[in-house]
Design a protein around this motif. Structure first.
Motif, PDB file in Angstrom:
ATOM      1  N   ARG A 283       0.849  -1.192   0.000  1.00 50.30           N
ATOM      2  CA  ARG A 283       0.000   0.000   0.000  1.00 50.30           C
ATOM      3  C   ARG A 283       0.882   1.238   0.000  1.00 50.30           C
ATOM      4  O   ARG A 283       1.776   1.382   0.832  1.00 50.30           O
ATOM      5  CB  ARG A 283      -0.899   0.016   1.217  1.00 50.30           C
ATOM      6  CG  ARG A 283      -1.839   1.189   1.208  1.00 50.30           C
ATOM      7  CD  ARG A 283      -2.819   1.108   2.326  1.00 50.30           C
ATOM      8  NE  ARG A 283      -3.743   2.222   2.227  1.00 50.30           N
ATOM      9  CZ  ARG A 283      -4.775   2.375   2.998  1.00 50.30           C
ATOM     10  NH1 ARG A 283      -5.027   1.483   3.933  1.00 50.30           N
ATOM     11  NH2 ARG A 283      -5.564   3.403   2.856  1.00 50.30           N
ATOM     12  N   LEU A 284       0.611   2.123  -0.945  1.00 51.14           N
ATOM     13  CA  LEU A 284       1.347   3.381  -1.076  1.00 51.14           C
ATOM     14  C   LEU A 284       0.364   4.529  -0.866  1.00 51.14           C
ATOM     15  O   LEU A 284      -0.666   4.597  -1.540  1.00 51.14           O
ATOM     16  CB  LEU A 284       1.985   3.477  -2.463  1.00 51.14           C
ATOM     17  CG  LEU A 284       2.792   4.734  -2.774  1.00 51.14           C
ATOM     18  CD1 LEU A 284       4.010   4.829  -1.857  1.00 51.14           C
ATOM     19  CD2 LEU A 284       3.232   4.731  -4.228  1.00 51.14           C
ATOM     20  N   THR A 285       0.668   5.391   0.088  1.00 51.19           N
ATOM     21  CA  THR A 285      -0.155   6.567   0.360  1.00 51.19           C
ATOM     22  C   THR A 285       0.679   7.803   0.064  1.00 51.19           C
ATOM     23  O   THR A 285       1.790   7.935   0.573  1.00 51.19           O
ATOM     24  CB  THR A 285      -0.615   6.586   1.827  1.00 51.19           C
ATOM     25  OG1 THR A 285      -1.327   5.379   2.108  1.00 51.19           O
ATOM     26  CG2 THR A 285      -1.511   7.781   2.101  1.00 51.19           C
ATOM     27  N   VAL A 286       0.147   8.681  -0.776  1.00 51.80           N
ATOM     28  CA  VAL A 286       0.863   9.895  -1.174  1.00 51.80           C
ATOM     29  C   VAL A 286       0.048  11.109  -0.758  1.00 51.80           C
ATOM     30  O   VAL A 286      -1.138  11.212  -1.058  1.00 51.80           O
ATOM     31  CB  VAL A 286       1.102   9.916  -2.702  1.00 51.80           C
ATOM     32  CG1 VAL A 286       1.712  11.233  -3.131  1.00 51.80           C
ATOM     33  CG2 VAL A 286       1.966   8.752  -3.120  1.00 51.80           C
ATOM     34  N   ASN A 287       0.703  12.010  -0.050  1.00 48.83           N
ATOM     35  CA  ASN A 287       0.119  13.317   0.276  1.00 48.83           C
ATOM     36  C   ASN A 287       0.713  14.326  -0.696  1.00 48.83           C
ATOM     37  O   ASN A 287       1.912  14.276  -0.978  1.00 48.83           O
ATOM     38  CB  ASN A 287       0.441  13.717   1.709  1.00 48.83           C
ATOM     39  CG  ASN A 287      -0.184  12.784   2.712  1.00 48.83           C
ATOM     40  OD1 ASN A 287      -1.360  12.447   2.600  1.00 48.83           O
ATOM     41  ND2 ASN A 287       0.591  12.330   3.674  1.00 48.83           N
ATOM     42  N   TYR A 288      -0.122  15.213  -1.201  1.00 48.84           N
ATOM     43  CA  TYR A 288       0.356  16.199  -2.166  1.00 48.84           C
ATOM     44  C   TYR A 288      -0.108  17.591  -1.772  1.00 48.84           C
ATOM     45  O   TYR A 288      -1.105  17.761  -1.079  1.00 48.84           O
ATOM     46  CB  TYR A 288      -0.113  15.866  -3.584  1.00 48.84           C
ATOM     47  CG  TYR A 288      -1.612  15.926  -3.770  1.00 48.84           C
ATOM     48  CD1 TYR A 288      -2.244  17.104  -4.180  1.00 48.84           C
ATOM     49  CD2 TYR A 288      -2.402  14.800  -3.579  1.00 48.84           C
ATOM     50  CE1 TYR A 288      -3.610  17.150  -4.362  1.00 48.84           C
ATOM     51  CE2 TYR A 288      -3.771  14.841  -3.756  1.00 48.84           C
ATOM     52  CZ  TYR A 288      -4.363  16.014  -4.147  1.00 48.84           C
ATOM     53  OH  TYR A 288      -5.725  16.071  -4.326  1.00 48.84           O
ATOM     54  N   GLU A 289       0.672  18.572  -2.224  1.00 51.91           N
ATOM     55  CA  GLU A 289       0.301  19.973  -2.026  1.00 51.91           C
ATOM     56  C   GLU A 289       0.788  20.771  -3.225  1.00 51.91           C
ATOM     57  O   GLU A 289       1.971  20.719  -3.571  1.00 51.91           O
ATOM     58  CB  GLU A 289       0.899  20.535  -0.743  1.00 51.91           C
ATOM     59  CG  GLU A 289       0.471  21.978  -0.492  1.00 51.91           C
ATOM     60  CD  GLU A 289       0.946  22.529   0.839  1.00 51.91           C
ATOM     61  OE1 GLU A 289       0.392  23.558   1.264  1.00 51.91           O
ATOM     62  OE2 GLU A 289       1.859  21.933   1.440  1.00 51.91           O
ATOM     63  N   LEU A 290      -0.119  21.482  -3.848  1.00 55.38           N
ATOM     64  CA  LEU A 290       0.197  22.365  -4.965  1.00 55.38           C
ATOM     65  C   LEU A 290       0.241  23.793  -4.423  1.00 55.38           C
ATOM     66  O   LEU A 290      -0.732  24.264  -3.821  1.00 55.38           O
ATOM     67  CB  LEU A 290      -0.856  22.250  -6.065  1.00 55.38           C
ATOM     68  CG  LEU A 290      -0.622  23.076  -7.324  1.00 55.38           C
ATOM     69  CD1 LEU A 290       0.595  22.547  -8.078  1.00 55.38           C
ATOM     70  CD2 LEU A 290      -1.850  23.048  -8.218  1.00 55.38           C
TER      71      LEU A 290
END
Length: 182
Positions: free
Chosen positions: A109-116
């Protein structure tokens, strides 16, 4: 004989209905929202450590047609991730006179948090999280270590690409529903 005019009328009505439904591509050079494509192209995807981060960043750059360097970028996309391996299948094996339980399959399981963020003012535009799940088999014998490692790396790559695709869609939907951001 009466069937032919009826078929033509039905076809014409269907064409008119499809033309009036409002369908338009969400992103792309020839979409109804060329500003989203321009925003993607002026985005710098920040480097992410580790092999998974490398795969994720490069896939995002390709999908967004984004900048590979920060020079001239108007937006920065920051990605952080967390990995988890979950054993999901076990098997009992006899080792000498002892019965042992070994794991034969994992969920990765891969969880990615992103912010632009905008470069000017360093203002956060949007942020969120995406996760993906990929499975791989484990080979018990010593000669299967290579195939197990290969399967694990392939699960990482699949999860990173899946998240990159969904992240591009998330960003496109956000930009389409928030025109003031562009």
């Amino acid at each position: 004989m009466m069937k032919r005019p009826f078929q033509i009328a039905m076809l014409a009505g269907l064409c008119l209905a499809l033309a009036a439904c409002g369908f338009r591509p969400l992103y792309g050079r020839y979409s109804g929202n060329p500003a989203a494509a321009a925003m993607f192209e002026s985005t710098y995807v920040e480097p992410v450590p580790d092999r998974v981060g490398y795969e994720l960043r490069n896939t995002m750059i390709d999908l967004l047609r984004a900048k590979g360097s920060a020079d001239g970028a108007r937006y920065h996309l920051k990605l952080t991730f967390r990995e988890l391996q979950i054993p999901i299948a076990v098997q009992n094996v006899l080792v000498g006179t002892l019965q042992e339980t070994i794991t034969t399959r994992y969920n990765y399981r891969l969880t990615v948090n992103y912010e632009l963020t905008a470069v000017v003012g360093n203002a956060s535009i949007t942020k969120g999280s995406e996760d993906a799940l990929a499975s791989y088999n484990v080979t018990a014998d010593a000669s299967g270590m290579y195939s197990t490692q290969t399967a694990y790396l392939e699960a990482q790559t699949d999860a990173a690409r899946d998240i990159a695709t969904r992240l591009r869609t998330d960003l496109a939907v956000f930009l389409d529903t928030h025109p003031a951001v562009r």
